[in-house]
Scaffold this active site. Structure first.
Site, mmCIF file in Angstrom:
data_model
loop_
_atom_site.group_PDB
_atom_site.id
_atom_site.type_symbol
_atom_site.label_atom_id
_atom_site.label_comp_id
_atom_site.label_asym_id
_atom_site.label_seq_id
_atom_site.Cartn_x
_atom_site.Cartn_y
_atom_site.Cartn_z
ATOM 1 N N GLU A 71 29.802 39.589 26.406
ATOM 2 C CA GLU A 71 28.635 39.292 25.296
ATOM 3 C C GLU A 71 28.608 40.310 24.113
ATOM 4 O OE1 GLU A 71 28.233 39.440 28.718
ATOM 5 O OE2 GLU A 71 27.688 37.274 29.187
ATOM 6 N N HIS A 140 18.202 35.704 35.749
ATOM 7 C CA HIS A 140 18.375 34.558 34.937
ATOM 8 C C HIS A 140 17.020 33.808 34.349
ATOM 9 C CE1 HIS A 140 22.219 35.237 36.886
ATOM 10 N NE2 HIS A 140 22.748 34.402 35.914
#
Lengths: 340, 333
Positions: A71, A140
């Site tokens: 990322e 999440h």
């Protein structure tokens, strides 16, 4: 919804929020060879939430780029591509994973134009599926949009409808600045009327979704539909609420909120991020500092997530963030008893 | 650029004509004198903030930039004045930036740690260790997507080789065969922590193996060697064959920044490296091989001194930013 009508476009039709995003991406990629989509599993997999779908077959692997699970690296790659003439759209698979890329977003993307005295632009878009309600638990399910709204140099938007998902994305791709789009996982399958044409929804402009006179409810993301459902029930009990879809956190449309508060004299802010130090605090303070403060007849009410990581248990997860029922009760109390 | 090999010259030196070597020496002097003048201005209270001086590292900055064209890109570090000059920036606008003046490269908004000369291909120094590495990957993607005949050279220090950004970036540049040259300036210390204490491999370029790219560990104070090595990596990148990693072993004579009291290294170590000055070393080799000549060498150094003095005058006499412009440049229009 007043700002969500298709207008004169006879070809407007009902599609999902995910399809609207894909349509915006396809339009932008067809119109401008500089636009690329990159992210984890955005290619043949079609994106973790199916947003990119078949784009790799339409535009090829050179423009729909599957990246390693890196990322920080891919956020930096988007910055580098943006400052040298490309228009990258980066998908961060779950918005939570942006924590791994904070350096590039906050230190680099947000500041390059400023630090270099305007000599370079960073026209990149970051798409971030966020929010709770899918049983994905603490890592999440977060709503971290307020973090980025704190950073000068970034723009932050949160579309609540398929129409705005398309229109805001096209505006974001046009924008010469880094724009973060917090999409909501629960919204991907929701449907709405979306024009086929390549229209833009301006960044920095809130939308009044329902007009009313007794209280103003400012909502973001998935909270907009919950606030509208609550408003419908409130109307049945004789309480008229005005629902504002904030749409853009940075820049923020204070004027639309203040104008509504001057009319209704009561304000409630509903958002999915943790209540403490969040969007509600900022909007409350902005109203308190403005002339609209004089119009308030009751303390401002904030509804946000509890001070807890998102729990896994469906019962607890639901209780951790505002639901339609919470909005209904809080708004009724605000109007009837001043929120006490 | 290359000339026929001359007798008694190693190939790295004979590969460069007099004009290239004179220009390299001029830039090395400019860097050295820029850094010394910056330090002097700081001591006299003319500039504030902090600074990271690259005295002793001039050969790696200048040598690596020799094979670059103006249209090629570089990304630099917090110790980036040398890279900026090597890529062709002008010391007057650099000093103006350092002085926080509107005439600076970044209109006084960036300062020493964020100097960029975007027009000259310098996409900026960086205040974050390893910050430029992922950006270089994106620049490489951009060059490839636009089919440009360019390369991107990204500088970083030994400290950055333990950042995740280093590993993510080398991996991506390799899988996509991007035209990126990774130049590690290993000055042996990440602030106070030595490479031996911080890094699991003996040579940082050994890590190239893990990313399937060529890796070279070289004497970073040897200008012709740095230039020859960089040329191979740049040509490989231009041919579309992918990235390379070059590790230039060098040394910063000054401390990490103004707060450094040199508690982690000895005087003897510093003195030993002063004796390996890359500028005097190049001059010595040029004289030994009858290149340029002593009069020309003296003239190059004197010209550099004059240019730096004039740059400081330019910076001093330039206007400060207007307060009304405080929030300018936050967003592009």
């Amino acid at each position: 919804m007043p700002n969500d009508v298709a207008g004169a476009d006879p070809a407007a039709r009902e599609i999902t929020y995910a399809e609207a995003i894909r349509e915006a991406l396809a339009t932008a990629m067809a119109d401008d060879p500089r636009v690329i989509l990159m992210g984890e599993d955005v290619g043949v997999y079609g994106g973790a939430f199916g947003v990119s779908g078949d784009l790799v077959h339409r535009f090829g692997v050179e423009r729909v780029i599957d990246t390693p699970i890196s990322e920080l690296g891919i956020a930096g790659a988007a910055v580098g591509a943006a400052i040298t003439g490309m228009r990258p759209v980066l998908e961060i698979q779950f918005s939570d994973f942006i924590t791994l890329a904070m350096e590039q977003i906050v230190n680099q993307a947000a500041k390059i134009h400023f630090m270099f005295g305007g000599k370079a632009n960073v026209p990149m878009v970051v798409r971030l599926p966020g929010g709770s309600g899918t049983g994905a638990a603490a890592q999440h399910s977060q709503s971290l949009e307020a973090w980025f709204a704190h950073v000068p140099g970034l723009k932050v938007v949160q579309p609540s409808t398929p129409h705005d998902a398309k229109g805001l994305l096209l505006s974001a791709i046009d924008d010469p600045n880094p724009v973060l789009i917090f999409e909501h996982k629960l919204l991907y399958k929701t449907r709405g009327i979306v024009p086929t044409e390549a229209f833009r929804v301006p960044i920095g402009k809130a939308a009044v979704r329902r007009e009313g006179g007794d209280a103003t409810i400012v909502a973001t993301g998935v909270m907009v539909s919950r606030a509208l459902a609550a408003a419908e029930r409130l109307a049945a009990e004789g309480i008229s609420t005005e629902v504002i879809d904030l749409r853009s956190l940075r820049p923020i449309d204070l004027e639309t909120i203040a104008a509504s508060v001057r009319k209704t004299s009561r304000l409630m802010v509903v958002y999915e991020g943790v209540k403490t130090m969040g969007i509600g605090a900022e909007i409350s303070a902005m109203i308190a500092e403005s002339d609209a403060f004089d119009y308030l007849d009751a303390p401002i009410v904030r509804l946000g997530a509890a001070d807890v990581p998102l729990p896994y248990s469906p019962k607890l997860e639901r209780a951790a963030v505002p639901q339609e029922e919470d909005i209904f009760r809080a708004a009724a109390s605000l109007v009837r008893t001043g929120g006490a | 650029m290359s000339t026929l090999p001359r007798a008694n010259q190693r190939p790295e030196l004979s590969a460069f004509d007099d004009g290239t070597l004179a220009e390299a020496l001029r830039k090395m002097h400019l860097i050295r004198k820029f850094e010394e003048a910056a330090e002097d201005c700081y001591m006299r209270g003319l500039i504030h903030g902090t600074m990271h001086l690259s005295i002793g590292q001039e050969a790696s900055a200048v040598g690596s930039a020799i094979p670059l064209a103006k249209s090629d890109y570089v990304l630099s570090t917090h110790r980036g004045h040398g890279h900026c000059i090597a890529k062709g920036a002008s010391p007057d606008r650099m000093f103006a930036e350092f002085f926080g003046k509107e005439t600076g490269y970044c209109n006084g908004r960036g300062g020493s740690m964020h100097i960029a000369d975007v027009e000259g291909g310098n996409l900026g120094a960086n205040g974050i260790v390893g910050g430029g590495l992922p950006i270089a990957v994106g620049v490489g993607m951009s060059i490839k997507a636009q089919k440009l005949d360019r390369v991107c050279m990204v500088y970083f220090g030994d400290g950055a080789n333990n950042e995740g950004a280093f590993h993510e970036s080398l991996n991506m540049a390799s899988i996509w065969k991007l035209p990126v040259v990774f130049v590690c300036e290993n000055n042996n210390y990440g602030m106070s922590t030595s490479v031996a204490r911080s890094t699991a491999v003996a040579n940082i370029a050994d890590r190239a193996l893990a990313y399937s790219m060529p890796g070279d560990t070289i004497d970073g104070n040897d200008l012709p060697l740095v230039a020859a090595t960089a040329r191979i990596a740049v040509e490989r990148a231009r041919r579309g064959e992918g990235p390379s990693l070059i590790e230039c072993k060098t040394y910063r004579i000054r401390g990490h920044s103004k707060s450094d009291r040199n508690l982690y290294r000895t005087k003897e170590e510093i003195e030993a490296w002063k004796a390996k000055c890359p500028i005097r070393r190049l001059e010595g080799e040029l004289l030994n091989h009858d290149r340029l000549g002593s009069a020309r060498l003296a003239e190059i150094e004197a010209d550099a001194a004059r240019e730096i003095a004039a740059a400081i005058e330019f910076a001093k006499s330039s206007a400060e930013p207007d307060l009304a412009g405080l929030t300018r440049y936050v967003y592009a229009e």
